[in-house]
Design an enzyme around this catalytic site. Structure first.
Site, PDB file in Angstrom:
ATOM      1  N   ARG A 170       0.847  -1.193   0.000  1.00 54.08           N
ATOM      2  CA  ARG A 170       0.000   0.000   0.000  1.00 54.08           C
ATOM      3  C   ARG A 170       0.881   1.241   0.000  1.00 54.08           C
ATOM      4  NH1 ARG A 170      -5.617  -1.592   3.193  1.00 54.08           N
ATOM      5  NH2 ARG A 170      -6.498  -2.547   1.318  1.00 54.08           N
ATOM      6  N   GLN A 226      -1.451   2.359  -5.689  1.00 57.00           N
ATOM      7  CA  GLN A 226      -2.858   2.558  -5.319  1.00 57.00           C
ATOM      8  C   GLN A 226      -3.811   2.052  -6.393  1.00 57.00           C
ATOM      9  OE1 GLN A 226      -3.124   6.751  -4.356  1.00 57.00           O
ATOM     10  NE2 GLN A 226      -2.935   6.345  -2.172  1.00 57.00           N
ATOM     11  N   ASP A 254      -4.467  -1.746  -6.214  1.00 52.89           N
ATOM     12  CA  ASP A 254      -4.902  -2.268  -4.916  1.00 52.89           C
ATOM     13  C   ASP A 254      -6.236  -3.004  -5.032  1.00 52.89           C
ATOM     14  OD1 ASP A 254      -5.562  -2.755  -2.299  1.00 52.89           O
ATOM     15  OD2 ASP A 254      -5.196  -0.723  -1.588  1.00 52.89           O
ATOM     16  N   SER A 302      -8.659  -2.918  -1.905  1.00 54.77           N
ATOM     17  CA  SER A 302      -9.495  -1.727  -1.780  1.00 54.77           C
ATOM     18  C   SER A 302     -10.631  -1.720  -2.799  1.00 54.77           C
ATOM     19  CB  SER A 302      -8.644  -0.464  -1.938  1.00 54.77           C
ATOM     20  OG  SER A 302      -7.782  -0.313  -0.830  1.00 54.77           O
ATOM     21  N   TYR A 324      -0.914   2.425  12.034  1.00 53.46           N
ATOM     22  CA  TYR A 324      -1.478   1.136  12.424  1.00 53.46           C
ATOM     23  C   TYR A 324      -1.931   1.183  13.878  1.00 53.46           C
ATOM     24  CZ  TYR A 324       0.559  -0.590   8.124  1.00 53.46           C
ATOM     25  OH  TYR A 324       0.888  -0.775   6.801  1.00 53.46           O
TER      26      TYR A 324
END
Length: 375
Positions: free
Chosen positions: A119, A124, A127, A130, A227
């Site tokens: 990521r 992007q 991905d 996603s 995170y």
């Protein structure tokens, strides 16, 4: 260069790995494109759609192909049709499937797992987690609305008022955010929770209310990399008590907590399910990894004291045409990085961070560090 678009042999998988649009783009890169007959039919794409875009439709499409693209990991019966050295790119589901990885290695293919794409900014557009989670979050709300025996929006009529449904989203990743947005569009009163403090602003920007024990520990519960930190047992107990009390009052709960390579965390206990009113609905987006909801069953809608638990896998596949279109673009964007555009030839840079992150097998061996055979 030849690229083959394989038909999925799993009858429960309606998606396809290419679209007429990406066929044209592959042709522009210098690929000859071959598509297996019927590959796109469940996504509303006819063989003639692919032919019109410049592809050959042939039963032996994968024969002698330099690249084979799929949605799901190929079975052993499919691998026998691929030439040794071919690049095979799909959603591989490698965790816990060591035997399947070994089979791909022994077949001599270079297998790439799209879901392991890092990521980072340049990736992007590649991905798949996603792109597919967006649609799964949307579809989860549609499934909930279908299973819920009442209307979602508040309706004021001459015969009385229909109250708005109360929807609670657990987990505010890509799927959770899309679920919030969709439930809001349908007129529901939406709340959401997540262990990452930064998601509060995202939840509120969509018009939903954030639910969490917002003490000092919560405010510092995120690393510099974005995170979540592991919370103390005391905090977990306080958050669980708050969530359990909140769930009692909800009409719909959608859970989205999924950790790659691990069983899904248990968010909803049997006691919580029993505390909900008859007619309430739970939708478990983590059912493919065991589920977040106790009592959820894959491929079924279970019912406990009038409360429905929807455990449908592959929710993105429920909107196959949209899911295929996005997935096809993810694949093209990755494969474009593997091609020398001037020479119109494959030129895989095995030191590229995208390749290193996604390559599972090469030259007869499993090469990804996360899946090395245990001594």
């Amino acid at each position: 260069m030849k690229i083959a678009v394989a038909k999925e042999i799993d009858p429960s998988e309606p998606r396809v790995a290419a679209s007429p649009d990406t066929v044209k783009k592959f042709k522009a890169l210098g690929f000859d494109v071959a598509v297996e007959p019927g590959a796109g039919i469940k996504s509303g794409l006819l063989d003639t759609d692919f032919s019109a875009a410049g592809a050959d439709v042939a039963a032996d499409a994968a024969k002698d192909a330099d690249v084979v693209i799929k949605v799901k990991r190929p079975e052993a019966s499919e691998l026998g049709q691929y030439r040794r050295g071919a690049l095979v790119i799909a959603i591989m589901d490698p965790y816990g499937n060591d035997a399947a990885l070994k089979t791909m290695a022994e077949a001599g293919v270079a297998a790439f797992a799209m879901e392991l794409m890092p990521r980072i900014t340049r990736a992007q557009v590649m991905d798949v987690l996603s792109s597919q989670a967006n649609l799964a979050g949307y579809r989860a709300v549609i499934e909930a609305a279908e299973a819920f025996g009442r209307a979602f929006p508040m309706m004021m009529t001459a015969a009385g008022t229909v109250p708005a449904a109360k929807v609670f989203i657990m987990g505010v990743g890509v799927a959770g955010l899309q679920a919030i947005a969709t439930a809001r569009r349908l007129g529901a009163i939406v709340t959401a929770t997540d262990v990452r403090p930064a998601t509060k602003e995202q939840v509120e920007s969509l018009g939903a209310k954030f639910l969490a024990v917002e003490d000092e520990e919560f405010r510092n519960a995120q690393t510099a990399g974005g995170y979540a930190k592991e919370m103390s047992k005391e905090y977990q107990a306080k958050q669980a008590a708050l969530t359990a009390e909140h769930i009692k009052k909800q009409d719909v709960v959608i859970t989205t907590a999924l950790i790659p390579g691990r069983p899904a965390p248990r968010l909803i206990t049997a006691e919580m399910v029993k505390s909900m009113r008859p007619g309430s609905v739970l939708v478990d987006l983590a059912i493919e990894r065991g589920g977040n909801v106790e009592g959820a069953r894959s491929g079924e809608t279970a019912e406990v004291d009038g409360v429905k638990i929807v455990g449908l896998p592959n929710l993105a596949g429920k909107v196959a045409a949209s899911a295929s279109g996005l997935y096809a673009r993810n694949l093209f964007s990755f494969i474009e990085t593997l091609v020398d555009k001037k020479a119109k030839a494959l030129a895989v840079n095995w030191d590229d961070e995208l390749v290193k992150a996604t390559a599972l097998t090469r030259d007869g061996a499993v090469i990804h560090p996360n899946f090395q055979p245990k001594a």
